[in-house]
Design a protein around this motif. Sequence first.
Motif, mmCIF file in Angstrom:
data_model
loop_
_atom_site.group_PDB
_atom_site.id
_atom_site.type_symbol
_atom_site.label_atom_id
_atom_site.label_comp_id
_atom_site.label_asym_id
_atom_site.label_seq_id
_atom_site.Cartn_x
_atom_site.Cartn_y
_atom_site.Cartn_z
ATOM 1 N N MET A 14 55.602 39.024 15.636
ATOM 2 C CA MET A 14 55.108 38.396 14.407
ATOM 3 C C MET A 14 56.118 37.376 13.873
ATOM 4 S SD MET A 14 52.996 41.606 12.628
ATOM 5 C CE MET A 14 53.935 41.544 11.193
ATOM 6 N N ALA A 15 57.418 37.611 14.168
ATOM 7 C CA ALA A 15 58.466 36.679 13.716
ATOM 8 C C ALA A 15 58.610 35.494 14.670
ATOM 9 C CB ALA A 15 59.792 37.422 13.598
ATOM 10 N N GLY A 16 57.818 35.478 15.747
ATOM 11 C CA GLY A 16 57.803 34.318 16.643
ATOM 12 C C GLY A 16 58.704 34.433 17.858
ATOM 13 N N HIS A 17 59.209 35.631 18.159
ATOM 14 C CA HIS A 17 60.096 35.795 19.314
ATOM 15 C C HIS A 17 59.333 36.258 20.554
ATOM 16 C CE1 HIS A 17 63.691 35.351 16.884
ATOM 17 N NE2 HIS A 17 63.186 36.209 16.029
ATOM 18 N N PRO A 18 59.683 35.762 21.732
ATOM 19 C CA PRO A 18 59.162 36.377 22.954
ATOM 20 C C PRO A 18 59.818 37.747 23.142
ATOM 21 C CG PRO A 18 60.342 34.311 23.430
ATOM 22 C CD PRO A 18 60.586 34.641 21.997
ATOM 23 N N VAL A 19 59.064 38.735 23.588
ATOM 24 C CA VAL A 19 59.612 40.090 23.764
ATOM 25 C C VAL A 19 59.288 40.613 25.159
ATOM 26 C CG1 VAL A 19 59.635 42.478 22.897
ATOM 27 C CG2 VAL A 19 59.266 40.591 21.300
ATOM 28 N N ILE A 20 60.316 41.160 25.806
ATOM 29 C CA ILE A 20 60.118 41.845 27.085
ATOM 30 C C ILE A 20 60.297 43.340 26.824
ATOM 31 C CG2 ILE A 20 61.021 42.162 29.431
ATOM 32 C CD1 ILE A 20 61.881 39.124 29.162
ATOM 33 N N GLN A 41 46.263 43.805 14.942
ATOM 34 C CA GLN A 41 44.934 43.756 14.330
ATOM 35 C C GLN A 41 45.013 44.131 12.854
ATOM 36 O OE1 GLN A 41 42.032 42.733 15.626
ATOM 37 N NE2 GLN A 41 41.150 43.115 13.586
ATOM 38 N N ARG A 42 45.704 45.241 12.586
ATOM 39 C CA ARG A 42 45.824 45.719 11.200
ATOM 40 C C ARG A 42 46.626 44.717 10.349
ATOM 41 N NH1 ARG A 42 45.321 50.993 8.777
ATOM 42 N NH2 ARG A 42 45.155 50.444 6.588
ATOM 43 N N SER A 43 47.651 44.116 10.980
ATOM 44 C CA SER A 43 48.464 43.138 10.250
ATOM 45 C C SER A 43 47.649 41.886 9.923
ATOM 46 C CB SER A 43 49.704 42.757 11.069
ATOM 47 O OG SER A 43 50.482 43.897 11.309
ATOM 48 N N THR A 44 46.696 41.555 10.786
ATOM 49 C CA THR A 44 45.809 40.422 10.511
ATOM 50 C C THR A 44 44.917 40.763 9.326
ATOM 51 O OG1 THR A 44 45.779 39.931 12.865
ATOM 52 C CG2 THR A 44 44.070 38.883 11.534
ATOM 53 N N GLU A 45 44.326 41.968 9.380
ATOM 54 C CA GLU A 45 43.435 42.392 8.282
ATOM 55 C C GLU A 45 44.177 42.441 6.952
ATOM 56 O OE1 GLU A 45 42.021 46.172 9.700
ATOM 57 O OE2 GLU A 45 41.107 45.224 11.446
ATOM 58 N N ASP A 51 47.555 33.775 12.752
ATOM 59 C CA ASP A 51 47.058 33.286 14.042
ATOM 60 C C ASP A 51 46.281 34.382 14.767
ATOM 61 O OD1 ASP A 51 48.126 30.577 14.147
ATOM 62 O OD2 ASP A 51 50.072 31.582 14.027
ATOM 63 N N PRO A 52 45.426 33.976 15.742
ATOM 64 C CA PRO A 52 44.707 35.006 16.489
ATOM 65 C C PRO A 52 45.682 35.918 17.240
ATOM 66 C CG PRO A 52 43.982 32.787 17.091
ATOM 67 C CD PRO A 52 45.118 32.616 16.163
ATOM 68 N N ILE A 53 45.291 37.159 17.480
ATOM 69 C CA ILE A 53 46.170 38.136 18.136
ATOM 70 C C ILE A 53 46.641 37.630 19.499
ATOM 71 C CG2 ILE A 53 46.110 40.437 19.195
ATOM 72 C CD1 ILE A 53 44.530 41.350 16.813
ATOM 73 N N THR A 54 45.765 36.917 20.189
ATOM 74 C CA THR A 54 46.123 36.400 21.520
ATOM 75 C C THR A 54 47.343 35.482 21.452
ATOM 76 O OG1 THR A 54 44.429 34.762 21.124
ATOM 77 C CG2 THR A 54 43.857 36.552 22.650
ATOM 78 N N PHE A 55 47.513 34.799 20.314
ATOM 79 C CA PHE A 55 48.654 33.896 20.133
ATOM 80 C C PHE A 55 49.975 34.684 20.224
ATOM 81 C CE2 PHE A 55 51.807 32.206 17.112
ATOM 82 C CZ PHE A 55 51.966 30.912 17.589
#
Length: 313
Positions: A14-20, A41-45, A51-55
């Motif tokens: 959510m903070a914009g970092h790539p995560v492995i 999903q819950r954070s979007t609601e 942004d869409p979850i896919t992002f």
Amino acid sequence: MGLMGCSITTCLLMAGHPVIGIAPIELDLQFAEPRIKDHLQRSTEEGLINDPITFYLRDLTITTDYSQLAACALVIECTLEDLVIKKSVYEKIEAVIKSDTLLTSNTSAIPISILQKETQVPARFFGLHWMEPSHTTRFLEIIFGDLSDPSLGQYLYEVSQGWGKEPTLVRKDIRGFITNRLMYALYREAFFLVENGYATVEDVDRACRNVPGYWMTLVGPFRWMDLTGVPAYHTVMKDLFPTLNNSTEVPKLIDDIVKAGGKGVANAHGFHDYTPEEAKLWEETYKEFSYEIRKLALKYPADVVTKKLNNEQ
Ligand SMILES: NC(=O)c1ccc[n+]([C@@H]2O[C@H](COP(=O)([O-])OP(=O)(O)OC[C@H]3O[C@@H](n4cnc5c(N)ncnc54)[C@H](O)[C@@H]3O)[C@@H](O)[C@H]2O)c1
């Protein structure tokens, strides 16, 4: 990628970092991605992300392959609270990461100075103690071990503010860090009151909800004493401190529950009685509450008064 690994991953995505995310056990491969999708999903609601979850999922890799960590600037170990397992995980991580990558542990209670001795480069090792669910909570403790490089700790302190955290630094290693020391002092006294017949579990819970529960999202104990008058605390301490419990034994009440297999709401067997339906509803209610309390916490950040003063000028 267990319970906390998933919510920490969600926070960083959510903070914009790539995560492995490393998934060393079968259950992780089965549950981690759906759990992270559910958090997103819950954070979007709840309006935390737009942004869409896919992002966000584009930045997520879940793998069993430790060598993929070679790309990371920061590694957060989130395995079981077991020194032997943690040590074996550090060996696998340090075999692949770059020399300037920071290595941290989400340990709840193992001293950082002990953990860092199990690593090849102790100066880059810190405690990074999150609170579940990490994508909504503001809490983060950054803990220095005896051999940690303070300038790297300061860097973590600054960078973590971009993850929506209000971090605290634990400048000298101590067992339990700040919050567990405070909370376990409270738990010990709670057991004392119940086991000695002064109050029921229900009443202790109710009292805590309605006293510290009312002010603790706004202020800590020191600001609270400032707000309500310091001398009264000074007077009460003299008489009350000698009567507080200082037992070093694990209380019988919790011992009996654990020995009987009780886990709390996870298996509907804890300090309170639950039907399976009630236990599930408590879990869901806590999740719902964690989003609500976050809204209140964001409205009243630590520098709320400074901000008010600046707005008035
Ligand atoms: N649950 C909390 O609220 C909480 C809060 C703060 C800190 N912590 C700490 O975070 C860490 C993880 O806790 P959790 O609640 O997410 O646990 P969890 O049981 O949900 O997840 C543990 C994860 O450890 C990994 N693991 C298990 N066996 C392993 C092995 N043999 N080798 C390598 N990895 C293995 C797996 O990824 C597994 O999913 C612990 O150190 C815990 O003390 C937990």
